[in-house]
Design an enzyme around this catalytic site. Structure first.
Site, PDB file in Angstrom:
ATOM      1  N   HIS A 122       0.872  -1.176   0.000  1.00 12.11           N
ATOM      2  CA  HIS A 122       0.000   0.000   0.000  1.00 12.11           C
ATOM      3  C   HIS A 122       0.914   1.233   0.000  1.00 12.11           C
ATOM      4  CE1 HIS A 122      -2.738   2.994   1.822  1.00 12.11           C
ATOM      5  NE2 HIS A 122      -3.735   2.219   1.430  1.00 12.11           N
ATOM      6  N   ASP A 199       2.882  -4.894   8.057  1.00 15.57           N
ATOM      7  CA  ASP A 199       1.680  -4.077   7.918  1.00 15.57           C
ATOM      8  C   ASP A 199       0.472  -5.019   8.037  1.00 15.57           C
ATOM      9  OD1 ASP A 199      -0.557  -2.770   7.003  1.00 15.57           O
ATOM     10  OD2 ASP A 199       0.398  -1.905   5.226  1.00 15.57           O
ATOM     11  N   GLN A 202      -4.635  -5.388   6.672  1.00 17.95           N
ATOM     12  CA  GLN A 202      -5.597  -6.301   6.032  1.00 17.95           C
ATOM     13  C   GLN A 202      -5.581  -7.704   6.624  1.00 17.95           C
ATOM     14  OE1 GLN A 202      -7.880  -5.316   3.977  1.00 17.95           O
ATOM     15  NE2 GLN A 202      -7.094  -3.289   3.435  1.00 17.95           N
ATOM     16  N   LYS A 225     -10.558  -0.870  10.316  1.00 16.05           N
ATOM     17  CA  LYS A 225     -10.662  -2.023   9.422  1.00 16.05           C
ATOM     18  C   LYS A 225     -11.026  -3.298  10.196  1.00 16.05           C
ATOM     19  CE  LYS A 225      -7.342  -0.220   6.055  1.00 16.05           C
ATOM     20  NZ  LYS A 225      -8.115   0.174   4.885  1.00 16.05           N
ATOM     21  N   CYS A 363      -4.630   2.526  -3.816  1.00 13.25           N
ATOM     22  CA  CYS A 363      -3.413   3.022  -3.147  1.00 13.25           C
ATOM     23  C   CYS A 363      -2.253   2.050  -3.331  1.00 13.25           C
ATOM     24  CB  CYS A 363      -3.640   3.278  -1.657  1.00 13.25           C
ATOM     25  SG  CYS A 363      -4.798   4.595  -1.360  1.00 13.25           S
TER      26      CYS A 363
HETATM   27  N1  PLP Z   1      -1.777  -0.838   4.519  1.00 15.19           N
HETATM   28  C1  PLP Z   1      -2.689  -1.584   3.891  1.00 15.19           C
HETATM   29  C2  PLP Z   1      -2.314  -2.948   3.414  1.00 15.19           C
HETATM   30  C3  PLP Z   1      -3.970  -1.087   3.692  1.00 15.19           C
HETATM   31  O1  PLP Z   1      -4.880  -1.828   3.058  1.00 15.19           O
HETATM   32  C4  PLP Z   1      -4.297   0.202   4.166  1.00 15.19           C
HETATM   33  C5  PLP Z   1      -5.631   0.786   3.930  1.00 15.19           C
HETATM   34  O2  PLP Z   1      -6.322   0.436   2.994  1.00 15.19           O
HETATM   35  C6  PLP Z   1      -3.306   0.940   4.835  1.00 15.19           C
HETATM   36  C7  PLP Z   1      -2.068   0.389   4.981  1.00 15.19           C
HETATM   37  C8  PLP Z   1      -3.583   2.298   5.368  1.00 15.19           C
HETATM   38  O3  PLP Z   1      -4.502   2.235   6.405  1.00 15.19           O
HETATM   39  P1  PLP Z   1      -5.078   3.573   7.066  1.00 15.19           P
HETATM   40  O4  PLP Z   1      -5.579   4.417   5.949  1.00 15.19           O
HETATM   41  O5  PLP Z   1      -6.157   3.092   7.981  1.00 15.19           O
HETATM   42  O6  PLP Z   1      -3.950   4.212   7.801  1.00 15.19           O
END
Ligand code: PLP
Length: 405
Positions: A122, A199, A202, A225, A363
């Site tokens: 992401h 990370d 997900q 999430k 993203c």
């Molecule tokens: N990392 C991953 C794999 C994600 O799917 C997301 C959000 O879609 C993020 C990071 C960023 O999360 P947040 O916008 O809640 O900080």
């Protein structure tokens, strides 16, 4: 027993309609809906407890502090961290990664030092490091993947050099649904004496996670999430690493003593929590984690796996269907395109049928480049989705496809 009708009853929003059609909410990768207990926790705390935490002698402040710190313990237990000192509340995954990237680069990296990320990250796990690359001259190296969307571990091994300082990879891809073999990724990083950030944005809503068993150095996720509120997230860090990193932001809460000559910093985890924390959010996040724990993460994983297998099979029956992400280990995220239909058109027309999916690059533009596409339609399932909703998605796609014939 997985009581789906009781579960759906816990989420009031699922019974609403859009354009006069029952809502089919399949955008859970972006954010999940909230059970009644989470929403009620927010109003209850504002109505009956609200006071700033940590610095009050009065009753309400102490009660609010107790709730906030009890929530930290709930998070600790949920991911099996060793101590609450290792649980830092942040605004979400993005802030957690930025915190680590910034403080790690400042204290542990020199120009020319390297960070390994993967092609399926992401943006928050790319750009956070690129900001440090621009500031400090550090270098990003990228783990490639095969056409099924699985990381190439041999290539990963080859990326390590004497300049590698940290690895930062996603547990589950928000586009492909790939569940990366993080235990192996961690093992390999450690064999090279390199720490690793995972990370978990997900993965936390879908799989049981045990940070001690994984031996992750950092593990990050967002509350929204995993059925919690927006604006709160978690950075887990091994105490030994968090001790080594400098503060990220300055302000109240994170200090021990302040004078104009010298300031000393608070102990963990408060060193990283400058300013008034989202204590209402932490209580609501703990409620969300209690909620999923009561259903059981293993049960959720098994239920969602069944949904995913069913959805993959049904979607593949559609002529012209192209699915991106066919990893052996796959979570409940399915990205696809149908024939020449633009993802945006597909998403917009599905929406008119009451079906909420996400469209675009999610993203993850570098991953789109790797796939040679601009974007996809993404359906992502949560613990409250059903096979009937997948049937509605398949029927909806069929209707849209007919319009383009
Ligand atoms: N990392 C991953 C794999 C994600 O799917 C997301 C959000 O879609 C993020 C990071 C960023 O999360 P947040 O916008 O809640 O900080």
């Amino acid at each position: 027993m997985y009581n789906i009708s009781k579960i759906r009853g816990d989420f009031p929003i699922l019974s609403r309609t859009v354009y006069g059609k029952p809502l089919v909410y399949l955008d859970n990768g972006a954010t999940t809906q909230k059970p009644r207990c989470v929403v009620e926790s927010i109003t209850d705390e504002y109505y009956s407890v609200n006071a700033n935490v940590h610095r009050g002698v009065h009753f309400l402040s102490q009660q609010a502090t107790n709730l906030h710190e009890a929530s930290r313990e709930t998070v600790r237990k949920f991911i099996n961290a060793r101590s609450t000192s290792e649980i830092v509340f942040t605004r979400g995954t993005t802030e957690s990664i930025n915190l680590v990237a910034s403080t790690f680069a400042d204290s542990q990296m020199q120009a020319g030092d390297e960070v390994i990320v993967s092609v399926m990250e992401h943006h928050s796990n790319i750009v956070s490091w690129q900001l440090q690359a621009a500031r400090k001259g550090i270098v990003l190296k990228v783990i490639p993947m095969n056409d099924r969307g699985e990381l190439l571990l041999d290539e990963y091994e080859k990326l390590f050099s004497p300049r590698t300082r940290i690895v930062s990879v996603t547990h589950v891809s928000n586009v492909l649904g790939t569940i990366n073999p993080v235990d192996r990724l961690i093992e390999i990083a450690h064999a090279h004496g390199v720490p690793i950030l995972i990370d978990g944005a997900q993965s936390i809503p879908h799989l049981p996670v045990d940070v001690q068993a994984l031996d992750a150095d950092f593990y990050v996720f967002s509350g929204h999430k995993v059925y919690g509120p927006t604006g709160i997230g978690v950075l887990y860090g091994k105490e030994s690493w968090l001790e080594k990193l400098p503060p990220y932001q300055g302000g109240g809460e994170m200090i021990k003593n302040v004078s104009f000559e010298k300031t000393t910093f608070n102990e963990l985890p408060f060193k990283f929590e400058a300013g008034t924390p989202d204590y209402i959010g932490s209580t609501a996040l703990a409620k969300a984690l209690d909620y999923v724990s009561a259903i059981g993460m293993k049960n959720i994983e098994a239920y969602e796996h069944e949904l995913t297998v069913y959805a993959m099979q049904r979607l593949k029956e559609i002529p012209g269907m192209r699915i991106f992400g066919e990893a052996e280990q796959k979570s409940s995220v399915i990205s696809f395109l149908v024939g020449d239909i633009h993802h945006f058109d597909m998403g917009t027309l599905l929406d008119r049928l009451g079906i909420a999916v996400r469209t675009g690059h999610h993203c993850a533009e570098p991953l789109m480049h790797r796939l040679g596409i601009e974007g996809t339609v993404r359906a992502s399932f949560a613990l409250y989705n059903t096979k009937e909703e997948i049937d509605q998605l398949v029927a909806g796609i069929g209707r849209v496809a007919k319009m383009f014939l």
